[in-house]
Design a protein around this motif. Structure first.
Motif, PDB file in Angstrom:
ATOM      1  N   PRO A   4     -38.260  22.474   7.486  1.00 32.31           N
ATOM      2  CA  PRO A   4     -38.836  21.743   8.620  1.00 32.31           C
ATOM      3  C   PRO A   4     -39.597  22.695   9.543  1.00 32.31           C
ATOM      4  O   PRO A   4     -39.158  23.824   9.761  1.00 32.31           O
ATOM      5  N   ALA A   5     -40.717  22.261  10.047  1.00 34.60           N
ATOM      6  CA  ALA A   5     -41.545  23.122  10.892  1.00 34.60           C
ATOM      7  C   ALA A   5     -42.400  22.237  11.791  1.00 34.60           C
ATOM      8  O   ALA A   5     -42.510  21.041  11.554  1.00 34.60           O
ATOM      9  N   PRO A   6     -43.068  22.746  12.800  1.00 40.52           N
ATOM     10  CA  PRO A   6     -43.041  24.159  13.187  1.00 40.52           C
ATOM     11  C   PRO A   6     -41.796  24.505  14.010  1.00 40.52           C
ATOM     12  O   PRO A   6     -41.139  23.634  14.556  1.00 40.52           O
ATOM     13  N   PHE A   7     -41.513  25.790  14.071  1.00 43.98           N
ATOM     14  CA  PHE A   7     -40.450  26.288  14.946  1.00 43.98           C
ATOM     15  C   PHE A   7     -40.898  27.633  15.497  1.00 43.98           C
ATOM     16  O   PHE A   7     -41.847  28.235  14.969  1.00 43.98           O
ATOM     17  N   SER A  27     -50.375  18.740  29.601  1.00 38.78           N
ATOM     18  CA  SER A  27     -50.033  19.963  30.326  1.00 38.78           C
ATOM     19  C   SER A  27     -48.535  20.020  30.551  1.00 38.78           C
ATOM     20  O   SER A  27     -47.982  19.176  31.255  1.00 38.78           O
ATOM     21  N   PRO A  28     -47.853  21.014  29.998  1.00 37.75           N
ATOM     22  CA  PRO A  28     -46.447  21.158  30.341  1.00 37.75           C
ATOM     23  C   PRO A  28     -46.290  21.645  31.785  1.00 37.75           C
ATOM     24  O   PRO A  28     -47.149  22.355  32.297  1.00 37.75           O
ATOM     25  N   ILE A  29     -45.218  21.205  32.412  1.00 37.49           N
ATOM     26  CA  ILE A  29     -44.871  21.669  33.762  1.00 37.49           C
ATOM     27  C   ILE A  29     -43.500  22.310  33.628  1.00 37.49           C
ATOM     28  O   ILE A  29     -42.540  21.639  33.236  1.00 37.49           O
ATOM     29  N   LEU A  30     -43.412  23.593  33.913  1.00 36.14           N
ATOM     30  CA  LEU A  30     -42.161  24.303  33.661  1.00 36.14           C
ATOM     31  C   LEU A  30     -41.620  24.960  34.925  1.00 36.14           C
ATOM     32  O   LEU A  30     -42.330  25.682  35.615  1.00 36.14           O
ATOM     33  N   VAL A  31     -40.347  24.691  35.186  1.00 39.10           N
ATOM     34  CA  VAL A  31     -39.669  25.349  36.304  1.00 39.10           C
ATOM     35  C   VAL A  31     -38.600  26.253  35.721  1.00 39.10           C
ATOM     36  O   VAL A  31     -37.790  25.831  34.892  1.00 39.10           O
ATOM     37  N   SER A  76     -48.144  25.735  25.752  1.00 37.09           N
ATOM     38  CA  SER A  76     -48.477  24.339  25.467  1.00 37.09           C
ATOM     39  C   SER A  76     -48.019  23.890  24.093  1.00 37.09           C
ATOM     40  O   SER A  76     -47.948  22.699  23.836  1.00 37.09           O
ATOM     41  N   GLY A  77     -47.780  24.825  23.199  1.00 35.08           N
ATOM     42  CA  GLY A  77     -47.338  24.449  21.857  1.00 35.08           C
ATOM     43  C   GLY A  77     -48.168  25.117  20.782  1.00 35.08           C
ATOM     44  O   GLY A  77     -48.866  26.093  21.039  1.00 35.08           O
ATOM     45  N   GLN A  78     -48.092  24.555  19.592  1.00 33.56           N
ATOM     46  CA  GLN A  78     -48.811  25.158  18.464  1.00 33.56           C
ATOM     47  C   GLN A  78     -50.247  24.630  18.385  1.00 33.56           C
ATOM     48  O   GLN A  78     -50.470  23.420  18.511  1.00 33.56           O
ATOM     49  N   ILE A  79     -51.187  25.531  18.156  1.00 29.33           N
ATOM     50  CA  ILE A  79     -52.604  25.145  18.099  1.00 29.33           C
ATOM     51  C   ILE A  79     -52.842  24.038  17.073  1.00 29.33           C
ATOM     52  O   ILE A  79     -52.214  23.995  16.020  1.00 29.33           O
ATOM     53  N   ASN A  80     -53.778  23.155  17.430  1.00 26.37           N
ATOM     54  CA  ASN A  80     -54.219  22.093  16.531  1.00 26.37           C
ATOM     55  C   ASN A  80     -55.747  22.080  16.593  1.00 26.37           C
ATOM     56  O   ASN A  80     -56.341  21.317  17.354  1.00 26.37           O
ATOM     57  N   PRO A  81     -56.393  22.987  15.837  1.00 25.43           N
ATOM     58  CA  PRO A  81     -57.829  23.234  16.016  1.00 25.43           C
ATOM     59  C   PRO A  81     -58.692  21.997  15.863  1.00 25.43           C
ATOM     60  O   PRO A  81     -59.636  21.804  16.648  1.00 25.43           O
ATOM     61  N   ALA A  82     -58.378  21.138  14.899  1.00 26.91           N
ATOM     62  CA  ALA A  82     -59.232  19.970  14.677  1.00 26.91           C
ATOM     63  C   ALA A  82     -59.240  19.078  15.915  1.00 26.91           C
ATOM     64  O   ALA A  82     -60.285  18.565  16.316  1.00 26.91           O
ATOM     65  N   ARG A  83     -58.077  18.908  16.556  1.00 27.95           N
ATOM     66  CA  ARG A  83     -58.025  18.104  17.788  1.00 27.95           C
ATOM     67  C   ARG A  83     -58.718  18.814  18.944  1.00 27.95           C
ATOM     68  O   ARG A  83     -59.332  18.177  19.797  1.00 27.95           O
ATOM     69  N   PRO A  85     -46.636  20.112  21.002  1.00 25.59           N
ATOM     70  CA  PRO A  85     -45.489  20.691  21.720  1.00 25.59           C
ATOM     71  C   PRO A  85     -44.385  21.112  20.747  1.00 25.59           C
ATOM     72  O   PRO A  85     -44.148  20.432  19.748  1.00 25.59           O
ATOM     73  N   MET A  86     -43.744  22.223  21.055  1.00 22.92           N
ATOM     74  CA  MET A  86     -42.689  22.749  20.186  1.00 22.92           C
ATOM     75  C   MET A  86     -41.347  22.315  20.748  1.00 22.92           C
ATOM     76  O   MET A  86     -40.848  22.922  21.669  1.00 22.92           O
TER      77      MET A  86
END
Ligand SMILES: *[C@@H]1O[C@H](CO)[C@@H](O)[C@H](O)[C@H]1NC(C)=O
Ligand SMILES: *[C@@H]1O[C@H](CO)[C@@H](O)[C@H](O)[C@H]1NC(C)=O
Ligand SMILES: *[C@@H]1O[C@H](CO)[C@@H](O)[C@H](O)[C@H]1NC(C)=O
Ligand SMILES: *[C@@H]1O[C@H](CO)[C@@H](O)[C@H](O)[C@H]1NC(C)=O
Ligand SMILES: *[C@@H]1O[C@H](CO)[C@@H](O)[C@H](O)[C@H]1NC(C)=O
Ligand SMILES: *[C@@H]1O[C@H](CO)[C@@H](O)[C@H](O)[C@H]1NC(C)=O
Ligand SMILES: *[C@@H]1O[C@H](CO)[C@@H](O)[C@H](O)[C@H]1NC(C)=O
Ligand SMILES: *[C@@H]1O[C@H](CO)[C@@H](O)[C@H](O)[C@H]1NC(C)=O
Length: 745
Positions: A472-475, A735-739, A581-588, A567-568
């Motif tokens: 299973p991926a991504p990780f 956009s992730p918002i991280l505290v 933000s997570g793993q790249i998705n170039p086509a998007r 998002p991961m």
């Protein structure tokens, strides 16, 4: 021309006679190379060299010595020089009004194919071939082994017309081609002992690997001795490669060489820059990668950098300047498994890359503890197969079971062992290539192997050749460095993640596949891991986006990659700290809908907010001479930058905080759109988006909004993460918002 001032002549004098004839006094040895960074070029094509000399002369007080001590003048893309100085001279220079910073030259380190299919970029993905083939990917790395099939230039036309770079020939490097259009090497400090081939050739493999990951031509049937067979290709296979060799096998990558490479690459006309190198984070203008990337950004060139390999520990991320795209590493859906079969038929599946097929059905098996050299004089741990503890007689021809680490194959090979089964204290995700047949098995399982050895008269085992399994991926890769960063506590780093675990790509024939000289295996492909491998994936993704939007700024390209990333969230509490933000998705990313752009004026406001001195800001940006930070009007909010992520940190013991993020998005889709804000947030995080609807009627229209975050953290909680999503039903702009709450002072 004065012969004595010729640098080549000086080199000969020093290396042949070791007589520092031209150096006055006894302070030569205490002199160290310092970089004197002076910001933007003066403009109007004014030569900077004489100005450098005048500064040095003023600081040193001797004209001839000042000429001798200067190592190099930067002046193609930014202003500065490097010279051998005493601390008080460096101090004197740093007080000069025209100087931004003076810092010691330090050494940095390398952050050591199916992956493109895995990212949703099949070979048939839509491409702008004509534009892509005009894109030049510049890499600062260990050089390149151009004879790999990945660098074949069959079907490529001449270099793009705007290319101004060069190709330096030299030992084991006969020249460039239409794929690798530029190659240079940098070794400014000629007081260093000779460090390998003075040419752009890659004696390490790292630069060849990263180059082909970014822009290698497709090669069918690529594999490492039959393992991971498939088509190897770069993310932008039509693009061109320019290699700037700055890292040397024995001496790492120095600040002064890195700066020289940036100085050239920017002037040469590269479109994106990839740097899989890192070191401790320092103030931006004392950090060669941050300085180089800043001047690249000013010229519209995005720099992508590896985040570091010091995970899974927090606060280990490197290359954190906000104009850099900082890349963490993920694992793809493929694992390298190596099975050890015991004489009783029991099978143990471990992780490794074992290129050897067994020659016999079974081999005798022994454990390190039982193979101890009783007359040995080493204090090491025989159960762990420590160097010097084992008896050659007992190891020879046997497979050896070792506790603890995954790198005892070297020792067992030296003693003539047939293989090694290593029992790891922790589960691993990274497969290392073993020097002899070998595998690494998690100890809780592997202890049954030890039990078998202890309870069997003639224990036997065999280690199979590695096979691949789907997982299973991504990780997030365990080694990938994590945030938060401490330099700008309101900018989330890394920005993004890309595959960096067990990546198959081109390699140099001047390095063995394990890097050990006593290995005899050379291949034009190799499987290695690191954020070093993740970085060129992201670089290529940026080049891909640029091929659709050649006029986009570096910040816009980065925003497109970040807001469309996957998002991961698979079993990861620190997903955003590791992958942004997570793993790249170039086509998007080619069609992001909205982008968070950042102008030069915005970076100036940010630097002011961060407390940088207005005089220095004036020098760096080449704008107003003495920039007056207090004249900045606009409300800056918590972070002061139009960043595609939002981040704030609480101090230890604090449980509540409020933050305000001012943002402006630019419409890059077609026609009119109505975007609605959607927030997903956990308990303890209250988020308000004002306004929560944005209407666009034309391309490049901009709208601003603010995000008000109120935090109320429960005891024991360290991380709270939320997601802001702008959605027009065709695009989802995330956009992730991280505290983050630190647990240390
Ligand atoms: C590299 O150059 C050296 C010296 O010129 C030569 O002996 C060697 O064969 C070359 N290596 C390869 C792999 O071409
Ligand atoms: C055992 O260790 C001693 C001392 O280091 C060494 O001389 C000897 O060769 C070793 N014996 C074997 C069988 O490896
Ligand atoms: C030897 O190393 C193993 C693996 O690290 C460890 O479990 C064991 O306690 C060590 N033994 C000694 C005597 O230190
Ligand atoms: C096997 O024997 C060795 C040496 O006597 C001992 O250290 C080890 O604990 C034993 N292993 C198991 C799993 O019983
Ligand atoms: C920047 O620092 C220098 C030296 O410390 C000082 O003279 C100057 O006034 C400062 N400039 C601004 C704009 O604050
Ligand atoms: C900077 O700007 C502020 C506000 O506009 C003004 O009060 C101040 O005098 C300016 N400082 C300098 C050195 O020009
Ligand atoms: C954190 O708590 C301390 C002590 O209660 C307080 O003085 C400080 O203002 C708080 N800081 C923040 C950022 O909330
Ligand atoms: C957002 O847009 C995507 C299309 O990109 C759509 O599939 C999704 O359902 C939308 N989500 C929401 C919450 O409206």
């Amino acid at each position: 021309m004065n012969m004595l001032l010729n640098p080549l002549f000086l080199l000969l004098v020093f290396s042949l006679h070791h007589v520092p004839m031209l150096i006055q006094g006894t302070d030569h040895d205490e002199r160290k190379p310092y970089i004197v960074y002076m910001g933007e070029l003066p403009g109007n094509g004014v030569s900077v060299v004489e100005g450098h000399h005048n500064l040095l002369f003023a600081a040193i007080g001797d004209d001839e010595l000042a000429r001798e001590l200067k190592i190099h003048s930067y002046g193609k893309s930014f202003n500065g020089f490097v010279a051998r100085l005493l601390p008080h001279e460096a101090q004197r220079l740093s007080a000069e009004e025209s100087v931004v910073t003076v810092f010691k030259n330090t050494r940095r380190e390398l952050h050591t194919t199916r992956s493109w299919d895995f990212l949703g970029m099949s070979r048939r993905v839509k491409r702008n071939f004509n534009i892509e083939s005009n894109i030049i990917v510049g890499l600062l790395d260990t050089g390149i082994w151009i004879d790999c099939p990945s660098f074949s230039d069959k079907g490529y036309g001449p270099a793009p017309a705007n290319w101004r770079g060069k190709c330096t020939k030299g030992a084991n490097f006969t020249g460039c081609n239409n794929k690798v259009i530029g190659a240079k090497y940098f070794n400014l400090d000629n007081s260093d002992p000779v460090i390998g081939n003075p040419s752009p050739v890659d004696e390490d493999g790292h630069g060849t690997h990263t180059s082909s990951t970014a822009a290698g031509s497709p090669v069918k049937g690529a594999s490492l001795f039959g393992i991971a067979k498939g088509t190897a290709r770069g993310g932008v296979p039509s693009a061109r490669i320019a290699m700037y060799k700055v890292c040397w096998t024995n001496s790492g990558c120095t600040d002064m060489d890195l700066l020289a490479a940036f100085d050239d690459a920017i002037a040469d006309g590269v479109d994106v820059i990839s740097v899989s190198i890192g070191g401790p984070s320092r103030n931006f203008f004392e950090d060669p990668i941050a300085i180089g990337a800043f001047h690249a950004m000013k010229k519209g060139i995005l720099t992508s950098c590896s985040a570091g390999n010091d995970g899974p520990y927090t606060s280990t991320v490197e290359n954190v300047a906000p104009w850099i795209m900082t890349v963490g590493a993920t694992g793809i859906d493929r694992e390298f498994r190596t099975v050890a079969t015991l004489g009783n038929g029991e099978e143990f599946s471990g992780i490794s890359i074992n290129t050897f097929a067994p020659k016999k059905k079974m081999y005798p098996l022994i454990s390190g503890g039982l193979a101890v050299n009783s007359s040995g004089d080493s204090y090491g741990n025989a159960s762990a197969c420590d160097y010097g503890t084992l008896s050659g007689d007992k190891v020879k021809g046997r497979i050896v079971y070792c506790l603890g680490s995954s790198d005892q194959d070297y020792t067992i090979k030296e003693l003539g062992g047939a293989g090694t089964i290593m029992a790891l204290d922790e589960k691993t995700d990274i497969a290392y290539t073993t020097l002899i047949p070998g595998t690494s098995v998690y100890v809780n399982v592997a202890k049954n192997i030890d039990l078998y050895i202890n309870s069997t008269k003639n224990p036997q085992a065999v280690i199979q050749k590695t096979t691949t399994a789907k997982i299973p991926a991504p990780f997030i890769a365990s080694f990938s460095s994590r945030g938060p960063q401490m330099l700008n506590r309101n900018i989330l780093k890394p920005d993004i993640a890309a595959p960096g675990l067990d990546i198959l790509a081109a390699y140099s024939k001047l390095a063995t596949i394990t890097g050990y000289p006593n290995d005899k295996r050379y291949d034009v492909f190799n499987i290695i891991s690191g954020t070093s491998m993740a970085c060129p994936h992201a670089t290529a993704a940026a080049a891909y986006v640029k091929s659709f939007h050649p006029d986009w700024s570096p910040a816009a390209i980065k925003s497109a990659l970040m807001t469309t990333a996957t998002p991961m969230k698979i079993n990861e509490v620190d997903a955003e700290l590791a992958s942004g933000s997570g793993q790249i998705n170039p086509a998007r990313a080619a069609h992001p809908g909205l982008v968070y752009d950042i102008s030069m004026a915005a970076y100036i406001r940010f630097l002011c907010k961060e407390g940088y001195n207005g005089t220095d800001i004036g020098l760096i940006t080449g704008g107003k001479k003495n920039f007056n930070c207090s004249s900045i009007r606009r409300a800056l909010g918590t972070d002061g930058l139009n960043y595609p992520t939002m981040h704030t940190q609480l101090l230890i013991g604090n449980s509540s905080i409020s933050a305000v993020f001012h943002r402006t998005v630019t419409h890059v889709g077609y026609g009119s759109s109505v975007y609605k804000a959607k927030v997903t947030s956990p308990k303890g995080l209250s988020i308000e988006v004002i306004p929560d609807t944005l209407q666009f009627s034309q391309l490049h229209e901009k709208h601003s909004f603010k995000v008000v975050v109120k935090v109320n953290m429960q005891e024991g909680t360290q991380i709270l993460s939320a997601l802001l999503e702008w959605n027009d039903s065709k695009h989802s702009v995330r956009s992730p918002i991280l505290v983050f709450r630190s647990t240390e002072e």
